[in-house]
Write an enzyme that holds these catalytic residues in place. Structure first.
Site, short mmCIF file in Angstrom:
data_model
loop_
_atom_site.label_atom_id
_atom_site.label_comp_id
_atom_site.label_asym_id
_atom_site.label_seq_id
_atom_site.Cartn_x
_atom_site.Cartn_y
_atom_site.Cartn_z
N ASN A 10 -16.08 -22.73 -34.54
CA ASN A 10 -15.08 -21.59 -34.79
C ASN A 10 -15.07 -20.97 -33.23
O ASN A 10 -15.70 -20.05 -32.99
CB ASN A 10 -15.49 -20.64 -35.68
CG ASN A 10 -14.62 -19.28 -35.95
OD1 ASN A 10 -13.85 -19.26 -35.07
ND2 ASN A 10 -15.07 -18.59 -36.88
N ARG A 89 -12.02 -24.28 -37.24
CA ARG A 89 -11.22 -23.13 -37.92
C ARG A 89 -10.09 -22.65 -36.88
O ARG A 89 -10.32 -22.42 -35.61
CB ARG A 89 -12.08 -21.81 -37.62
CG ARG A 89 -11.41 -20.59 -38.51
CD ARG A 89 -12.17 -19.38 -38.31
NE ARG A 89 -11.38 -18.12 -38.93
CZ ARG A 89 -11.26 -17.00 -38.54
NH1 ARG A 89 -12.24 -16.65 -37.74
NH2 ARG A 89 -10.40 -16.02 -38.93
N HIS A 178 -7.50 -15.09 -43.72
CA HIS A 178 -8.60 -15.40 -44.52
C HIS A 178 -8.56 -16.23 -45.75
O HIS A 178 -9.32 -16.15 -46.63
CB HIS A 178 -9.00 -13.93 -45.26
CG HIS A 178 -9.66 -12.77 -44.22
ND1 HIS A 178 -9.46 -11.70 -44.47
CD2 HIS A 178 -10.46 -13.06 -43.35
CE1 HIS A 178 -10.10 -10.86 -43.75
NE2 HIS A 178 -10.53 -11.61 -42.88
N ARG A 239 -9.50 -1.85 -37.38
CA ARG A 239 -8.02 -1.95 -37.42
C ARG A 239 -7.51 -0.88 -38.50
O ARG A 239 -8.18 -0.57 -39.47
CB ARG A 239 -7.51 -3.31 -38.05
CG ARG A 239 -7.91 -4.42 -36.92
CD ARG A 239 -7.55 -5.79 -37.27
NE ARG A 239 -8.67 -6.70 -37.32
CZ ARG A 239 -8.84 -7.64 -37.74
NH1 ARG A 239 -7.96 -8.04 -38.70
NH2 ARG A 239 -10.01 -8.61 -37.65
N GLU A 382 -17.07 -19.87 -45.50
CA GLU A 382 -15.88 -20.49 -44.77
C GLU A 382 -16.28 -21.70 -44.34
O GLU A 382 -15.48 -22.55 -44.10
CB GLU A 382 -15.06 -19.09 -43.98
CG GLU A 382 -14.39 -18.08 -44.56
CD GLU A 382 -14.25 -17.02 -44.01
OE1 GLU A 382 -15.26 -16.25 -43.50
OE2 GLU A 382 -13.00 -16.72 -43.43
#
Ligand code: ADP
Length: 404
Positions: A10, A89, A178, A239, A382
């Site tokens: 990733n 990813r 996601h 965020r 993940e």
């Protein structure tokens, strides 16, 4: 010669996460993170079982970091020959990918095209693909997209009510992110419900530093809170999530420009912005408990937005078989789950305080009383999904007769 391992990569703009899996059992044998790449503080942390080692990688770039990871894994005899497959990813697959794919030149060109939609992420993901191809030219490489699971969104969910040509000419629409996490916990929830996933109606809440909720109707993502970018939707660590689009023009009149507004909404908002302290939920709990009002306020707003968005997801479902909490906050913060569920009694949720406490802290299970609409905590993984998809695609490549 191939090793019986799957390597998951990733690659972020200044970091590199990896996980090495044994392909036979899909057990993770080592994982780690090289962070702050390109700076004096760059470090590589490798975790094997319960032991962790950290080495300085001062000034190292991604190429040096990847080589250090491979050298370490090789010296520990965890990686001896080529991996059976390398899974990457990839953040944005646009409308081109609704599944994981074996990487070839066409796939690379498509990922490049999607870079306009994810300028911070896709170029870094591509760099990881290029570096691994140099190190292992004959190992199959597989791209696993954050957006793929959400390619089933209906138009009513993915279109913004703005001039239609902006969608057809520039691809401006909601994509969602996601996806691997939402899909993974949905599969585990279906197991718990003892039903095939395509018979399940679920709401999944991935609450980490980035946060999103997804409505899953008969196994398919039909609405999700993130949009064109991972900024839309819930309040997150740094965020803002949803804000009035009119804010942009207003802020311009105060002297801010698009770059500073973007920085503020992505890096200085959310839990950090409202509390004025930190994006870390654990620290916010401590501060709130010791009387810090702004920390308490940030937690309150987070829970309200979460409950509000979970309610919005219900609009896409005929019923709710279960609500699933995952991600660092979703798995560990029983207070957040309790406050959010307390606002959702209209859907028949009745929290069990006892189960909510005992099924937090990285263990999984039901957190509602019997007779309640079900809610579960299910830890996400993940990397495992990427390893699984990589193994599937790598095996597929070995069977040339079955390729379309
Ligand atoms: P990322 O999105 O970066 O992968 P994580 O999924 O690890 O992030 O989630 C990070 C968030 O989870 C942080 O806000 C952190 O404070 C929170 N978190 C982790 N452990 C706990 C805990 N025991 N209690 C409350 N919050 C926690």
């Amino acid at each position: 010669m191939n090793d019986n391992t799957i390597l998951v990569i990733n690659c972020g703009s200044s970091s590199l996460k990896f996980a090495l899996f044994n392909a036979a059992e899909l057990d993770c044998v080592a994982s780690g993170l090289a962070e702050k790449l390109g700076t004096t503080g760059a470090v590589l942390t490798i975790k094997i079982g319960n032991s962790k080692s950290t080495t300085s990688l001062a000034h190292a770039d991604h190429s040096i970091a990847i080589k250090s990871v491979i050298e370490s894994l090789t010296s520990m005899q965890l990686l001896i020959k080529d991996p059976l497959g390398i899974g990457h990813r990839v953040v944005h697959g646009g409308e081109a990918f609704s599944n994981s794919v074996l990487i070839d030149n066409r796939v690379i060109a498509e990922i490049e095209k999607c870079s306009a939609l994810a300028p911070l992420h896709n170029p870094a993901n591509l760099l990881g693909i290029k570096l691994m191809a140099e190190l292992y030219p004959s190992a199959p490489q597989v791209a696993v997209f954050d957006t793929a699971f959400h390619q089933s969104l209906p138009q009513a969910s993915y279109l913004y009510p703005i001039p239609y040509h902006l969608y057809t000419e520039h691809g401006i629409r909601r994509y969602g992110f996601h996806g691997t996490s939402h899909q993974y916990v949905a599969e585990l929830a279906a197991n718990k419900l003892n039903k095939p996933l395509d018979k399940c109606n679920l709401i999944t809440a991935h609450l980490g530093n980035g946060c999103s909720v997804t409505a899953i109707k008969q196994g398919l993502s039909v609405d999700t809170s993130m949009g064109l970018t991972p900024l839309e939707g819930l309040m997150m660590g740094t965020r803002s999530g949803d804000i009035d689009p009119g804010l942009f023009e207003f802020l311009c009149t105060t002297g801010m420009n698009s770059e500073s507004i973007n920085q503020m909404l992505n890096k200085e908002s959310g839990l950090k912005g409202l509390s004025g302290e930190t994006n870390d939920m654990r620290t916010l709990f401590k501060l709130a408990d010791s009387g810090n009002k702004r920390a308490a306020l940030a937690i309150d707003v987070f829970c309200f937005k979460l409950a509000k968005y979970i309610s919005a997801m219900a609009a896409s479902l005929p019923a709710i078989d279960a609500l699933v909490f995952t991600g660092g906050i979703g798995e560990n913060a029983d207070r957040i789950r309790a406050t959010a569920l307390g606002k959702l009694s209209i859907f028949g949720f009745k929290l069990s305080s006892e189960l909510n406490k005992s099924n937090g802290l990285r263990s999984e299970g039901r957190i509602t009383e019997s007779g309640s609409t079900l809610a579960y905590v299910i830890p996400t993984n993940e990397e495992l999904v990427i390893a699984r998809d990589t193994l599937k695609s790598a095996k597929y490549r070995e069977l040339p007769n079955q390729r379309g």
